[in-house]
Design a protein around this motif. Structure first.
Motif, mmCIF file in Angstrom:
data_model
loop_
_atom_site.group_PDB
_atom_site.id
_atom_site.type_symbol
_atom_site.label_atom_id
_atom_site.label_comp_id
_atom_site.label_asym_id
_atom_site.label_seq_id
_atom_site.Cartn_x
_atom_site.Cartn_y
_atom_site.Cartn_z
ATOM 1 N N LEU A 27 0.824 -1.208 0.000
ATOM 2 C CA LEU A 27 0.000 0.000 0.000
ATOM 3 C C LEU A 27 0.861 1.262 0.000
ATOM 4 C CD1 LEU A 27 -2.883 -0.947 2.452
ATOM 5 C CD2 LEU A 27 -3.032 -0.642 -0.024
ATOM 6 N N SER A 28 1.947 1.249 0.759
ATOM 7 C CA SER A 28 2.843 2.413 0.777
ATOM 8 C C SER A 28 3.415 2.682 -0.608
ATOM 9 C CB SER A 28 3.983 2.188 1.770
ATOM 10 O OG SER A 28 3.502 2.148 3.072
ATOM 11 N N ASP A 29 3.834 1.615 -1.289
ATOM 12 C CA ASP A 29 4.388 1.780 -2.639
ATOM 13 C C ASP A 29 3.340 2.303 -3.618
ATOM 14 O OD1 ASP A 29 6.864 0.929 -1.816
ATOM 15 O OD2 ASP A 29 6.619 -1.128 -2.570
ATOM 16 N N VAL A 30 2.151 1.740 -3.556
ATOM 17 C CA VAL A 30 1.079 2.162 -4.467
ATOM 18 C C VAL A 30 0.719 3.626 -4.229
ATOM 19 C CG1 VAL A 30 -1.373 1.842 -4.992
ATOM 20 C CG2 VAL A 30 0.132 -0.135 -4.842
ATOM 21 N N LEU A 31 0.596 4.021 -2.973
ATOM 22 C CA LEU A 31 0.243 5.415 -2.660
ATOM 23 C C LEU A 31 1.400 6.362 -2.981
ATOM 24 C CD1 LEU A 31 -1.662 4.868 0.695
ATOM 25 C CD2 LEU A 31 -2.644 5.456 -1.528
ATOM 26 N N HIS A 37 -6.297 5.698 -9.764
ATOM 27 C CA HIS A 37 -6.911 6.632 -10.704
ATOM 28 C C HIS A 37 -7.882 7.585 -10.013
ATOM 29 C CE1 HIS A 37 -5.019 4.421 -13.901
ATOM 30 N NE2 HIS A 37 -5.578 3.299 -13.469
ATOM 31 N N ASP A 38 -7.377 8.263 -8.996
ATOM 32 C CA ASP A 38 -8.155 9.258 -8.280
ATOM 33 C C ASP A 38 -7.243 10.441 -7.999
ATOM 34 O OD1 ASP A 38 -9.738 10.800 -6.647
ATOM 35 O OD2 ASP A 38 -10.117 9.246 -5.152
ATOM 36 N N PRO A 39 -7.423 11.546 -8.742
ATOM 37 C CA PRO A 39 -6.516 12.680 -8.563
ATOM 38 C C PRO A 39 -6.537 13.258 -7.144
ATOM 39 C CG PRO A 39 -8.216 13.176 -10.209
ATOM 40 C CD PRO A 39 -8.412 11.779 -9.766
ATOM 41 N N GLU A 40 -7.677 13.179 -6.488
ATOM 42 C CA GLU A 40 -7.765 13.694 -5.121
ATOM 43 C C GLU A 40 -6.894 12.862 -4.170
ATOM 44 O OE1 GLU A 40 -11.198 14.086 -1.758
ATOM 45 O OE2 GLU A 40 -11.762 14.558 -3.834
ATOM 46 N N LEU A 41 -6.945 11.543 -4.318
ATOM 47 C CA LEU A 41 -6.128 10.670 -3.484
ATOM 48 C C LEU A 41 -4.648 10.811 -3.838
ATOM 49 C CD1 LEU A 41 -5.934 8.465 -1.317
ATOM 50 C CD2 LEU A 41 -6.237 6.780 -3.136
ATOM 51 N N ALA A 85 -11.569 -0.856 -3.501
ATOM 52 C CA ALA A 85 -11.551 -1.983 -4.441
ATOM 53 C C ALA A 85 -10.266 -2.000 -5.263
ATOM 54 C CB ALA A 85 -12.766 -1.913 -5.358
ATOM 55 N N GLU A 86 -9.851 -0.853 -5.745
ATOM 56 C CA GLU A 86 -8.619 -0.797 -6.536
ATOM 57 C C GLU A 86 -7.395 -1.078 -5.668
ATOM 58 O OE1 GLU A 86 -6.420 2.084 -9.804
ATOM 59 O OE2 GLU A 86 -8.292 2.735 -8.879
ATOM 60 N N LEU A 87 -7.376 -0.575 -4.450
ATOM 61 C CA LEU A 87 -6.262 -0.854 -3.541
ATOM 62 C C LEU A 87 -6.213 -2.341 -3.182
ATOM 63 C CD1 LEU A 87 -6.601 2.261 -1.229
ATOM 64 C CD2 LEU A 87 -4.672 1.754 -2.733
ATOM 65 N N ARG A 88 -7.368 -2.932 -2.971
ATOM 66 C CA ARG A 88 -7.434 -4.363 -2.666
ATOM 67 C C ARG A 88 -6.930 -5.183 -3.849
ATOM 68 N NH1 ARG A 88 -12.926 -7.729 -1.097
ATOM 69 N NH2 ARG A 88 -11.843 -9.626 -0.483
ATOM 70 N N HIS A 89 -7.280 -4.756 -5.046
ATOM 71 C CA HIS A 89 -6.812 -5.440 -6.258
ATOM 72 C C HIS A 89 -5.289 -5.367 -6.362
ATOM 73 C CE1 HIS A 89 -6.875 -6.975 -10.323
ATOM 74 N NE2 HIS A 89 -6.140 -5.945 -10.700
ATOM 75 N N ARG A 90 -4.711 -4.205 -6.066
ATOM 76 C CA ARG A 90 -3.246 -4.047 -6.108
ATOM 77 C C ARG A 90 -2.570 -4.933 -5.072
ATOM 78 N NH1 ARG A 90 -1.251 -0.160 -9.884
ATOM 79 N NH2 ARG A 90 -3.159 0.545 -10.873
ATOM 80 N N VAL A 91 -3.152 -5.019 -3.889
ATOM 81 C CA VAL A 91 -2.591 -5.877 -2.842
ATOM 82 C C VAL A 91 -2.656 -7.341 -3.295
ATOM 83 C CG1 VAL A 91 -3.005 -6.767 -0.512
ATOM 84 C CG2 VAL A 91 -3.006 -4.314 -0.921
ATOM 85 N N ALA A 92 -3.768 -7.743 -3.883
ATOM 86 C CA ALA A 92 -3.930 -9.130 -4.336
ATOM 87 C C ALA A 92 -2.932 -9.476 -5.440
ATOM 88 C CB ALA A 92 -5.358 -9.349 -4.828
ATOM 89 N N GLN A 93 -2.609 -8.515 -6.307
ATOM 90 C CA GLN A 93 -1.639 -8.763 -7.373
ATOM 91 C C GLN A 93 -0.255 -9.053 -6.818
ATOM 92 O OE1 GLN A 93 -1.781 -5.211 -9.745
ATOM 93 N NE2 GLN A 93 -2.991 -6.187 -11.342
ATOM 94 N N LEU A 103 -9.922 -4.460 3.090
ATOM 95 C CA LEU A 103 -9.158 -3.382 3.709
ATOM 96 C C LEU A 103 -10.094 -2.453 4.468
ATOM 97 C CD1 LEU A 103 -6.832 -2.511 0.693
ATOM 98 C CD2 LEU A 103 -6.343 -4.017 2.619
ATOM 99 N N ARG A 104 -9.743 -2.176 5.710
ATOM 100 C CA ARG A 104 -10.486 -1.232 6.543
ATOM 101 C C ARG A 104 -9.503 -0.173 7.015
ATOM 102 N NH1 ARG A 104 -14.232 -5.503 9.883
ATOM 103 N NH2 ARG A 104 -15.223 -6.354 8.013
#
Length: 150
Positions: A27-31, A37-41, A85-93, A103-104
């Motif tokens: 998650l740290s790497d992805v963020l 695909h969320d410009p706000e995030l 959902a997208e973060l969970r997908h990245r973790v699963a990959q 993820l909570r």
């Protein structure tokens, strides 16, 4: 020997700790790379402090904090929840688990507790108690507690 091993200790198992750390790094790497695909995030700098997993590894509680108070914690958690959902997908990959954990997101209160601890140690009454010698040294006149005077 049985195939079914249960963890009877009070704390998390080694597997829970290992999986939690792998999820935290992913998650740290992805963020950090702004791959969502969320410009706000992507505009937020978010620190993932800790991830704790349930014993069955199906739920991962992610403790997050925006860096330097750039945005309110509630906004950061809302943005992460929107993209769960997208973060969970990245973790699963990146991981080889049977199930991708749900993820909570929760606020990381470690820094608040650290500030409270610092404030407590700076209290004059606590500083006075810390500065007092140990009871064993007072009673026996020695620091090693064997009763013999050097």
């Amino acid at each position: 020997m049985s195939n079914k091993r249960t963890h009877t200790g009070q704390g998390p198992s080694q597997r829970q700790l290992r999986v939690g750390e792998l999820i935290r790094r992913t998650l740290s790497d992805v963020l950090n790379r702004a791959e969502i695909h969320d410009p706000e995030l992507n505009a937020m700098s978010i620190t993932v402090g800790e991830v704790s997993c349930s014993p069955d590894l199906k739920i991962a509680t992610v403790y997050v904090m925006p860096l330097m108070g750039s945005v309110p914690v509630a906004e950061a958690i809302a943005a992460l929840a929107r993209n769960k959902a997208e973060l969970r997908h990245r973790v699963a990959q990146d991981m080889t688990l049977k199930y991708a954990p749900d993820l909570r997101f929760r606020p990381d209160e470690t820094f608040d507790r650290l500030d409270d601890t610092r404030r407590m140690f700076s209290d004059p009454a606590v500083a006075r108690d810390i500065a007092q010698p140990d009871d064993a040294e007072d009673q026996n006149g020695d620091a090693d507690g064997d009763g013999a005077r050097d």
